[in-house]
Design a protein around this motif. Structure first.
Motif, mmCIF file in Angstrom:
data_model
loop_
_atom_site.group_PDB
_atom_site.id
_atom_site.type_symbol
_atom_site.label_atom_id
_atom_site.label_comp_id
_atom_site.label_asym_id
_atom_site.label_seq_id
_atom_site.Cartn_x
_atom_site.Cartn_y
_atom_site.Cartn_z
ATOM 1 N N ALA A 221 -0.029 -10.556 -9.119
ATOM 2 C CA ALA A 221 1.045 -10.044 -9.958
ATOM 3 C C ALA A 221 1.377 -8.611 -9.563
ATOM 4 O O ALA A 221 2.545 -8.207 -9.513
ATOM 5 C CB ALA A 221 0.642 -10.114 -11.430
ATOM 6 N N LEU A 222 0.326 -7.841 -9.263
ATOM 7 C CA LEU A 222 0.536 -6.451 -8.870
ATOM 8 C C LEU A 222 1.375 -6.375 -7.595
ATOM 9 O O LEU A 222 2.272 -5.546 -7.471
ATOM 10 C CB LEU A 222 -0.819 -5.766 -8.660
ATOM 11 C CG LEU A 222 -0.769 -4.278 -8.301
ATOM 12 C CD1 LEU A 222 -0.160 -3.475 -9.435
ATOM 13 C CD2 LEU A 222 -2.151 -3.756 -7.970
ATOM 14 N N ILE A 227 6.361 -4.894 -4.871
ATOM 15 C CA ILE A 227 7.515 -5.122 -4.001
ATOM 16 C C ILE A 227 8.789 -4.647 -4.697
ATOM 17 O O ILE A 227 9.611 -3.938 -4.118
ATOM 18 C CB ILE A 227 7.623 -6.617 -3.631
ATOM 19 C CG1 ILE A 227 6.475 -6.980 -2.687
ATOM 20 C CG2 ILE A 227 8.969 -6.927 -2.981
ATOM 21 C CD1 ILE A 227 6.338 -8.460 -2.437
ATOM 22 N N TYR A 228 8.918 -5.001 -5.988
ATOM 23 C CA TYR A 228 10.089 -4.557 -6.749
ATOM 24 C C TYR A 228 10.149 -3.042 -6.838
ATOM 25 O O TYR A 228 11.172 -2.415 -6.574
ATOM 26 C CB TYR A 228 10.057 -5.126 -8.170
ATOM 27 C CG TYR A 228 10.770 -6.432 -8.269
ATOM 28 C CD1 TYR A 228 12.154 -6.473 -8.294
ATOM 29 C CD2 TYR A 228 10.065 -7.619 -8.324
ATOM 30 C CE1 TYR A 228 12.816 -7.672 -8.365
ATOM 31 C CE2 TYR A 228 10.710 -8.831 -8.401
ATOM 32 C CZ TYR A 228 12.086 -8.858 -8.422
ATOM 33 O OH TYR A 228 12.736 -10.038 -8.486
ATOM 34 N N GLY A 232 12.747 -0.978 -4.827
ATOM 35 C CA GLY A 232 13.804 -0.364 -5.637
ATOM 36 C C GLY A 232 13.875 1.134 -5.424
ATOM 37 O O GLY A 232 14.954 1.695 -5.206
ATOM 38 N N VAL A 233 12.723 1.794 -5.455
ATOM 39 C CA VAL A 233 12.722 3.249 -5.280
ATOM 40 C C VAL A 233 13.167 3.605 -3.862
ATOM 41 O O VAL A 233 13.909 4.567 -3.656
ATOM 42 C CB VAL A 233 11.330 3.838 -5.600
ATOM 43 C CG1 VAL A 233 11.279 5.314 -5.275
ATOM 44 C CG2 VAL A 233 11.004 3.623 -7.075
ATOM 45 N N ALA A 234 12.776 2.785 -2.883
ATOM 46 C CA ALA A 234 13.185 3.064 -1.501
ATOM 47 C C ALA A 234 14.700 2.967 -1.356
ATOM 48 O O ALA A 234 15.319 3.784 -0.668
ATOM 49 C CB ALA A 234 12.492 2.097 -0.538
ATOM 50 N N GLY A 276 14.076 -3.442 -15.774
ATOM 51 C CA GLY A 276 13.660 -4.746 -16.277
ATOM 52 C C GLY A 276 12.278 -5.114 -15.765
ATOM 53 O O GLY A 276 11.414 -5.582 -16.522
ATOM 54 N N ALA A 277 12.042 -4.858 -14.468
ATOM 55 C CA ALA A 277 10.738 -5.166 -13.883
ATOM 56 C C ALA A 277 9.646 -4.334 -14.539
ATOM 57 O O ALA A 277 8.564 -4.831 -14.860
ATOM 58 C CB ALA A 277 10.776 -4.919 -12.373
ATOM 59 N N VAL A 278 9.937 -3.048 -14.764
ATOM 60 C CA VAL A 278 8.931 -2.155 -15.357
ATOM 61 C C VAL A 278 8.618 -2.577 -16.786
ATOM 62 O O VAL A 278 7.446 -2.704 -17.171
ATOM 63 C CB VAL A 278 9.434 -0.690 -15.322
ATOM 64 C CG1 VAL A 278 8.584 0.178 -16.224
ATOM 65 C CG2 VAL A 278 9.405 -0.161 -13.906
#
Lengths: 361, 291
Positions: A221-222, A227-228, A232-234, A276-278
């Motif tokens: 899960a981690l 990956i998200y 996302g930050v990249a 949403g992911a966070v």
């Protein structure tokens, strides 16, 4: 011409503009500090594990490249299967929240914006609440399903916000904020309704999660979350020069060659997915996304090329430390980390407001 | 002001890129479900010569700002054509337009603590190479820095380079915004009310700066102004807008006249000759009379 070259050199050193040297020094320093914070926080928890034990446990991991749980003591298992994934998750959550905060503050040209302002977080929270209400909580293909519900909820509310705020193919900032506020209110009412009809002990768990809690995720899960978050930050890091120009205002940004409507949609979509992911893994951890960008901006300036990665690292560290406090201060009982971030972030924000008013924004 | 400018470094495009041609231009703001929409601008045709300063005057709501926004490519025309140096504006990308036209908006509010140098360097954005993967750090070329430096010297804000924009006075901030537009190195400069909110000292300074820049950089300038004296003293020609229509265009002597002003603004004013330039000078009459 010589004097002009001299002036340019002086300009680079005066801090008037961002130089590669300054960027490397600050980001490098923060990266080292982040690593140190994560390792140091491994010691703390319900039971304290000394740094020496940690080093011993980490050694086979580094030399053999493989972790043999059977050959190690209970403390190593606690460390590798409980504390380390939780610290990594905390760092990713904090870093994502701070990055999203930076991006939304620039996009909305509002230093008070945070990742929850657009209502996507409430959508994600409602998804998780519904899943908990109906008792869906098992795993699917090794992954816990709760984050999946959260993510789908966030995605649906993102689509709803687009529909609400869009007019004639454009996305006016005012409508976006209004739609976000209204959607937040409505979805929060639904969540409150769900907590009120749940059995008390289950609703207490839900409330704790809503306030923001980190748990130790499994490594699968981690990895999905990483990956998200990292992806996302990249992508956000690619938009830093655009963010700089967007702070000049939408019309000026367009007159400087930015197709503002397209960029706004990209940024809203990207930040919403990240939020949403966070939220789906950690609930609504407040203040990180608002206070960290503020504090970092005061220290390193507004240039988003530096502000965004620096905020990501500081946000990660802030949340790892906050979570360490949350799980040790009343050990063995844990308090939701959202309470710690609010209690640390709120007064800090007040300090900014009261004593550094003129330098605040 | 400090160093004279080598003209080669600032003329990015040929003379053909510097004029503006407007033909049958009409524009209205779309309001969904609103049938009886009124034209904000209707049937405008005019051209701006390369190297000319054209003033746009007219009452509140006559469409001055909308016209500037259309010329800057911020909104597409509803009807008609705008050509920038022969190229139809609708065929240019936002980035292409930004390399030809720079806009100085009416008000500029910066909520974040950016320095003056950082703000001026943002004017170089249209000239940044776009890469698939780049953090954008340390990518300012020598040319970017030299352009920003020159723009800041020209507008006399060099000494403010490391100050925060939010700490500046109105006049200083206006000069910073003009410096940012100059750093864009476009041949056409559009200014929306450049002297509004400024005291008389700063008004003189900004107007002097605009005339000087036109000479030094051979800029084509279009400026919208409420101040008829600014239009009269500093513009080669003045375009009078009334309710979105072109009511008169011509030299200040031809447009800043009592009869024209009464027709456009609906009031009587005193027009005499400026003691230094001989150009028309507008003052308010004693006692208010309306025709």
């Amino acid at each position: 011409m010589e004097s002009s070259a001299g002036q340019l050199a002086q300009w680079k050193h005066s801090g008037a503009i961002l130089t590669l040297q300054r960027w490397l020094a600050i980001i490098g320093g923060l990266a080292v500090a982040s690593l140190a914070v994560c390792v140091l926080c491994l010691q703390f928890g319900a039971t304290r594990i000394e740094m020496g034990t940690i080093a011993l446990a980490l050694r086979p991991l580094l030399t053999a490249g493989e972790f043999d749980a059977a050959g190690l003591g209970a403390s190593a298992i606690i460390m590798v299967h409980i504390r380390l994934p939780r610290i990594l998750a905390g760092f990713l959550v904090g870093g994502s929240l701070a990055s999203v905060g930076v991006a939304l503050q620039a996009l909305l040209r509002n230093p008070l914006a945070d990742p929850y302002v657009l209502g996507v977080s409430s959508g994600a929270a409602l998804g998780v609440s519904l899943a908990m209400l109906f008792g869906i909580g098992t795993t699917l293909a090794l992954l816990p399903t709760l984050p999946l519900f959260g993510f789908v909820g966030g995605l649906l509310s993102l689509i709803l916000i687009y529909r609400l705020a869009q007019s004639q193919g454009r996305l006016p900032i005012q409508s976006l904020l209004l739609a976000g506020v209204i959607l937040n209110a409505i979805l929060t009412a639904f969540i409150m309704f769900i907590t009120s009809i749940m059995e008390p002990n289950r609703s207490a768990g839900l409330m704790a999660w809503l306030m923001g809690s980190l748990t130790a995720p499994g490594y699968a899960a981690l990895a999905v979350f990483a990956i998200y978050a990292v992806g996302g930050v990249a992508i956000l890091m690619q938009k830093t020069q655009t963010l700089n120009v967007l702070t000049l205002g939408e019309e000026t940004a367009r007159s400087l060659g930015i197709e503002t409507e397209r960029v706004k949609k990209q940024l809203v979509g990207l930040t919403a997915l990240l939020t949403g992911a966070v939220v789906s893994v950690s609930g609504m951890i407040g203040f990180v996304g608002m206070v960290v960008p503020h504090a970092v901006r005061m220290l390193v300036g507004s240039d988003h090329r530096l502000l965004l990665p620096a905020s990501a690292l500081v946000g990660g560290m802030f949340l790892v430390v906050s979570d360490t406090i949350a799980r040790t201060i009343l050990a063995p009982t844990e308090i939701p980390v959202g309470i710690v971030t609010a209690l640390a972030g709120g007064p800090f924000f007040l300090y900014l407001l009261l004593w550094r008013k003129n330098r605040m924004m | 002001m400090t160093t004279p400018l080598p003209s080669t470094s600032v003329a990015p495009s040929g003379a053909g890129h510097r004029g503006i041609h407007v033909e049958g231009l009409s524009f209205r703001y779309d309001a969904a479900g609103h049938q009886a929409r009124v034209w904000t601008l209707e049937g405008l045709s005019f051209h701006v010569e390369a190297g000319e300063i054209l003033g746009i005057a007219g009452p509140n709501g006559s469409g001055k700002s909308s016209l500037l926004k259309l010329l800057a490519g911020l909104m597409p025309p509803s009807e008609g054509h705008i050509r920038l140096g022969g190229q139809p504006i609708t065929q240019l990308s936002q980035l292409d337009i930004a390399r030809v036209v720079a806009l100085v908006p009416q008000d500029y509010v910066q909520v974040f603590p950016f320095t003056v140098a950082e703000t001026v360097l943002m004017g170089r954005f249209p000239h940044r190479p776009s890469r698939l993967w780049s953090l954008g750090v340390g990518e300012e070329t020598e040319k970017d820095l030299a352009c920003a430096h020159q723009a800041m010297s020209d507008t006399d804000v060099w000494a403010l380079a490391d100050r925060l924009v939010s700490d500046l006075s109105g006049g200083e901030r206006q000069r910073v915004v003009i410096a940012r537009a100059l750093a864009q190195e476009s041949a056409i400069l559009l200014l929306d009310e450049p002297t509004a909110f400024l005291d008389i000292n700063h008004q003189i300074e900004i107007c002097g700066l605009i005339s000087r820049l036109r000479c030094e950089r051979q800029l084509t300038v279009v400026l919208a102004s409420h101040d008829l004296n600014v239009a009269s003293q500093y513009c080669d020609r003045v375009l009078m807008l009334k309710e979105g229509r072109l009511s008169r265009i011509g030299s200040p002597d031809d447009t800043i006249r009592p009869d024209v002003l009464r027709m456009v603004y609906g009031c009587d004013v005193v027009v005499d000759a400026h003691p230094q330039t001989g150009r028309p000078r507008v003052t308010m009459p004693m006692g208010i009379s309306r025709a």
